[in-house]
Design a protein around this motif. Structure first.
Motif, PDB file in Angstrom:
ATOM      1  N   THR A 183      -7.439   3.521  -0.027  1.00 42.08           N
ATOM      2  CA  THR A 183      -6.964   2.299  -0.171  1.00 42.08           C
ATOM      3  C   THR A 183      -6.269   2.223   1.234  1.00 42.08           C
ATOM      4  N   ASP A 184      -6.180   3.043   2.373  1.00 40.57           N
ATOM      5  CA  ASP A 184      -5.379   3.138   3.365  1.00 40.57           C
ATOM      6  C   ASP A 184      -5.494   2.098   3.940  1.00 40.57           C
ATOM      7  N   VAL A 185      -4.569   1.643   4.868  1.00 39.66           N
ATOM      8  CA  VAL A 185      -4.796   0.360   5.524  1.00 39.66           C
ATOM      9  C   VAL A 185      -4.216   0.850   7.049  1.00 39.66           C
ATOM     10  N   VAL A 186      -4.298  -0.043   8.256  1.00 41.64           N
ATOM     11  CA  VAL A 186      -3.987   0.504   9.406  1.00 41.64           C
ATOM     12  C   VAL A 186      -2.272   0.619   9.374  1.00 41.64           C
ATOM     13  N   GLY A 187      -1.674  -0.151   8.801  1.00 43.05           N
ATOM     14  CA  GLY A 187       0.008  -0.218   9.043  1.00 43.05           C
ATOM     15  C   GLY A 187       0.234   1.166   8.159  1.00 43.05           C
ATOM     16  N   ASN A 188      -0.233   1.174   7.536  1.00 40.02           N
ATOM     17  CA  ASN A 188       0.433   2.728   6.531  1.00 40.02           C
ATOM     18  C   ASN A 188      -0.316   3.794   7.318  1.00 40.02           C
ATOM     19  N   ARG A 189      -1.464   3.818   7.822  1.00 44.25           N
ATOM     20  CA  ARG A 189      -1.933   4.777   8.552  1.00 44.25           C
ATOM     21  C   ARG A 189      -0.967   5.260   9.725  1.00 44.25           C
ATOM     22  N   MET A 190      -0.451   4.226  10.390  1.00 46.64           N
ATOM     23  CA  MET A 190       0.347   4.241  11.703  1.00 46.64           C
ATOM     24  C   MET A 190       1.714   4.783  11.267  1.00 46.64           C
ATOM     25  N   TYR A 191       2.113   4.541  10.094  1.00 47.57           N
ATOM     26  CA  TYR A 191       3.155   4.928   9.495  1.00 47.57           C
ATOM     27  C   TYR A 191       3.301   6.457   9.381  1.00 47.57           C
ATOM     28  N   ALA A 192       2.183   6.942   8.839  1.00 52.47           N
ATOM     29  CA  ALA A 192       1.824   8.435   8.470  1.00 52.47           C
ATOM     30  C   ALA A 192       1.632   9.265  10.003  1.00 52.47           C
ATOM     31  N   GLU A 193       0.961   8.505  10.973  1.00 50.91           N
ATOM     32  CA  GLU A 193       0.801   9.091  12.090  1.00 50.91           C
ATOM     33  C   GLU A 193       2.348   9.333  12.660  1.00 50.91           C
ATOM     34  N   LEU A 194       2.830   8.447  12.850  1.00 46.76           N
ATOM     35  CA  LEU A 194       4.458   8.481  13.415  1.00 46.76           C
ATOM     36  C   LEU A 194       5.437   9.282  12.553  1.00 46.76           C
ATOM     37  N   PHE A 195       5.487   9.367  11.477  1.00 46.93           N
ATOM     38  CA  PHE A 195       6.381   9.910  10.651  1.00 46.93           C
ATOM     39  C   PHE A 195       6.008  11.324  10.115  1.00 46.93           C
ATOM     40  N   VAL A 214       0.892  -1.271   0.032  1.00 46.31           N
ATOM     41  CA  VAL A 214       0.027  -0.032   0.043  1.00 46.31           C
ATOM     42  C   VAL A 214       0.838   1.172  -0.101  1.00 46.31           C
ATOM     43  N   TYR A 215       1.910   1.313   0.787  1.00 44.13           N
ATOM     44  CA  TYR A 215       2.752   2.290   0.909  1.00 44.13           C
ATOM     45  C   TYR A 215       3.553   2.754  -0.588  1.00 44.13           C
ATOM     46  N   VAL A 216       3.911   1.728  -1.204  1.00 41.46           N
ATOM     47  CA  VAL A 216       4.830   1.933  -2.549  1.00 41.46           C
ATOM     48  C   VAL A 216       3.792   2.274  -3.546  1.00 41.46           C
ATOM     49  N   MET A 217       2.709   1.787  -3.483  1.00 42.14           N
ATOM     50  CA  MET A 217       1.796   1.817  -4.690  1.00 42.14           C
ATOM     51  C   MET A 217       0.826   3.122  -4.597  1.00 42.14           C
TER      52      MET A 217
END
Lengths: 312, 300
Positions: free
Chosen positions: A264-276, A254-257
């Motif tokens: 298309t957001d998923v928890v793992g990607n949203r977590m990354y966005a919230e962090l960084f 999801v992150y790279v595509m």
């Protein structure tokens, strides 16, 4: 193989070993397992356990880490902003393991029936070697979209345009298809390992028994349901568990595509966005804890299976 | 579903005479080959498309799909030359090996030691440790990053390759132990009992008996870990940083994707450069992989 086992334990070795071991046995004997476990416990505690504990604490604190937020971060996690993200994870959690396991079983059974097995298996295994970055490069080209009427450079749209009445689709930004388009990429890269494992299990099914059943006039489908499926059941479960854990944590593709754009957001990607990007540790930690809680049934299930095997 | 099948199928052997059966079988064979062929074509098309793309010129790729390479075969090696230079491929491939090889060896060693204790020794706390490992299987990597980034910065180790080793090993050992323990539990007890009677201590039982017998599963763990370590983007991105001279090939390819103005063809060439080593590993070693996983999963 038995030679190797018995040869290196000659009488000469046994004699000095016994007296040395006798005295310290009670003390050192108790400590011994923990000595063996030291590297494992040290590394996994450092990399996983310590951050995990910190995350659970942070999930109850405010964004900047000062002061307690109570259940605020969790309220946000289940609020309307995150609903679609959670829903997408559910889609992944159902569609990805189901597709990979079903296709994996089918391919493994088919491979077992043909002479060009090694060749066909190699083709299916190739995408396993590809990083998600390289897979993203590849599939963005596969899904490329040009407005109707122009020559389609993307393979998927060009192929479907051969059929009359088809209008090209922007696969990665059309919400009807975008999640499935991403899941297909995951299946493409993940099927290889599933097929390797499952086709090993299919080969372990007793061939003579199958042949006997065939001579008795048993149909192939019935053979599959009655004999093959039950004996590869344990392996199917192992593969499914691994794939479910993967789907739960899904991030890279999801992150790279799409980086979560166009729904298309998923928890793992949203977590990354919230962090960084937002530096909101409270939100990110609450999301992480939700993933962990969602994984508890898998944990319970795995332990139950292990217990049952241990008692056998 | 099963009930409908069992209801309809038993009639088949009696009604179908031998010649009809062989026709049905023949149709079945054709079906098997067709299905497999279609899946293989589907699976290989993306690969074919980047191979073709990496050999085409930019204007060609902008105006037509990769399959036009068969109609208009204007090939160039220029994309590879440019990708090789932009990715600094010589040193970034070496960095990838420098990361993946020690990580793989470390993961196998730690998993083997831990799995031996968890499968072959009896002690209080054994189930607790195993439970903990299963629980750690599901920890998402993102949540571990901030605390560890702070920790390694505090220790003055930030931006060095050993940090990547530590992270990748620590992150995968629960999975490694999970697989290896299952396999070691399945080894026949008699062999180890005989060894204990012969005066074999744990260390000898491990190095001379359990380790050689567990070679297939350890090979599987090694192959999976090598592939994951080589292809991992998140860890080197955060713990090394993209401008680091120690950056591995995945990080360089990701940088190329992010930079504007690069054509799709050079990206395809870069992607191919980055997959050669893992491709050799998985294609060459797939039979060991199958041997390892089967032993663990089929026993029981």
């Amino acid at each position: 193989m038995t030679d190797v086992l018995h040869a290196p334990v000659p009488v000469g070795d046994a004699a000095p070993a016994a007296p040395v071991r006798r005295r310290p046995r009670s003390m050192a004997g108790k400590a011994a397992p923990w000595l063996w476990l030291t590297p494992l416990l040290l590394l996994s505690s450092l990399v996983l356990l310590f951050p995990l504990v910190e995350t659970v604490v942070l999930s109850f604190r405010r964004a900047d880490g000062t002061g307690w937020a109570g259940a605020g971060n969790y309220a946000w996690s289940f609020g309307s902003a995150i609903r679609l993200v959670l829903l997408n994870n559910v889609v992944w959690l159902v569609a990805y393991p189901l597709a990979t396991v079903a296709l994996g079983v089918i391919v493994a059974v088919l491979l077992n029936k043909v002479r060009y097995e090694r060749f066909a298996r190699t083709i299916i295994v190739i995408p396993t070697a590809i990083s998600f970055t390289a897979a993203a490069v590849t599939w963005r080209l596969m899904y490329a979209y040009q407005p109707p009427g122009q020559p389609q450079t993307g393979t998927v749209n060009a192929f479907l345009s051969l059929f009359p009445g088809f209008t090209p689709v922007a696969w990665l930004s059309n919400h009807t298809f975008d999640n499935m388009a991403l899941i297909l990429v995951a299946v493409w890269t993940g099927l290889g390992v599933a097929v390797l494992v499952l086709s090993a299990a299919v080969k372990a099914v007793d061939g003579e028994m199958l042949e006997a059943a065939r001579l008795d006039g048993c149909g192939e489908w019935r053979l599959f349901v009655r004999m093959i499926l039950p004996s590869i059941g344990r392996t199917v479960l192992t593969v499914a568990t691994t794939q479910i854990i993967f789907a739960l944590k899904i991030f890279d593709i999801v992150y790279v595509m799409t980086n979560g754009n166009s729904g298309t957001d998923v928890v793992g990607n949203r977590m990354y966005a919230e962090l960084f990007q937002s530096s909101n540790f409270g939100h990110a930690s609450a999301l992480a804890v939700i993933l962990l809680v969602a994984a508890l049934p898998i944990l319970w299930f795995t332990v139950r299976i292990e217990r049952r095997e241990a008692h056998r | 579903m099963t009930s409908t099948i069992t209801a309809t199928l038993p009639a088949e052997p009696e009604t179908s005479s031998p010649p009809r059966l062989s026709v049905a079988r023949r149709i079945g064979r054709v079906g098997v080959h067709t299905a497999l062929l279609l899946i293989c074509i589907f699976w290989f098309t993306p690969i074919a498309s980047i191979i073709a793309g990496s050999l085409r010129t930019d204007p060609d790729s902008l105006s037509s799909g990769w399959w036009h390479i068969f109609i208009h075969p204007l090939l160039t090696g220029d994309n590879y030359k440019r990708a090789f230079d932009t990715l600094n491929a010589g040193s970034s491939l070496a960095n990838s090996l420098l990361i993946a090889v020690p990580t793989t060896i470390g993961t196998v060693a730690v998993s083997a030691l831990g799995a031996f204790a968890l499968s072959r020794m009896r002690f209080a706390g054994r189930s607790a440790v195993f439970l903990l490992m299963v629980a750690l299987l599901v920890v998402p990597p993102q949540i571990t990053l901030i605390p560890l980034l702070k920790l390694f910065a505090g220790l003055g180790m930030a931006g060095t390759i050993p940090v990547v080793w530590i992270y990748q090993i620590g992150f995968t050992v629960p999975f490694g132990v999970f697989l290896t323990r299952g396999y070691m539990t399945g080894l026949p007890d008699e062999i180890l009992e005989a060894a204990t009677v012969d005066g074999c201590n744990n260390r000898k039982a491990f190095t001379r008996i359990v380790l050689p017998l567990s070679a297939p599963i350890l090979a599987s763990v090694a192959i999976l870990q090598f592939l994951w370590s080589w292809n991992d983007l998140l860890t080197p991105l955060l713990f090394l940083g993209s401008s680091n001279s120690d950056a591995p090939i995945t990080l360089q390819v990701a940088g190329l994707v992010g930079s504007n103005g690069q054509g799709a063809n050079i990206l395809s060439a870069g992607a191919i450069i980055s997959i050669i080593v893992p491709l050799i590993i998985i294609v060459g070693l797939q039979k060991y992989f199958v041997a390892g996983i089967t032993g663990g999963a089929v026993k029981g």
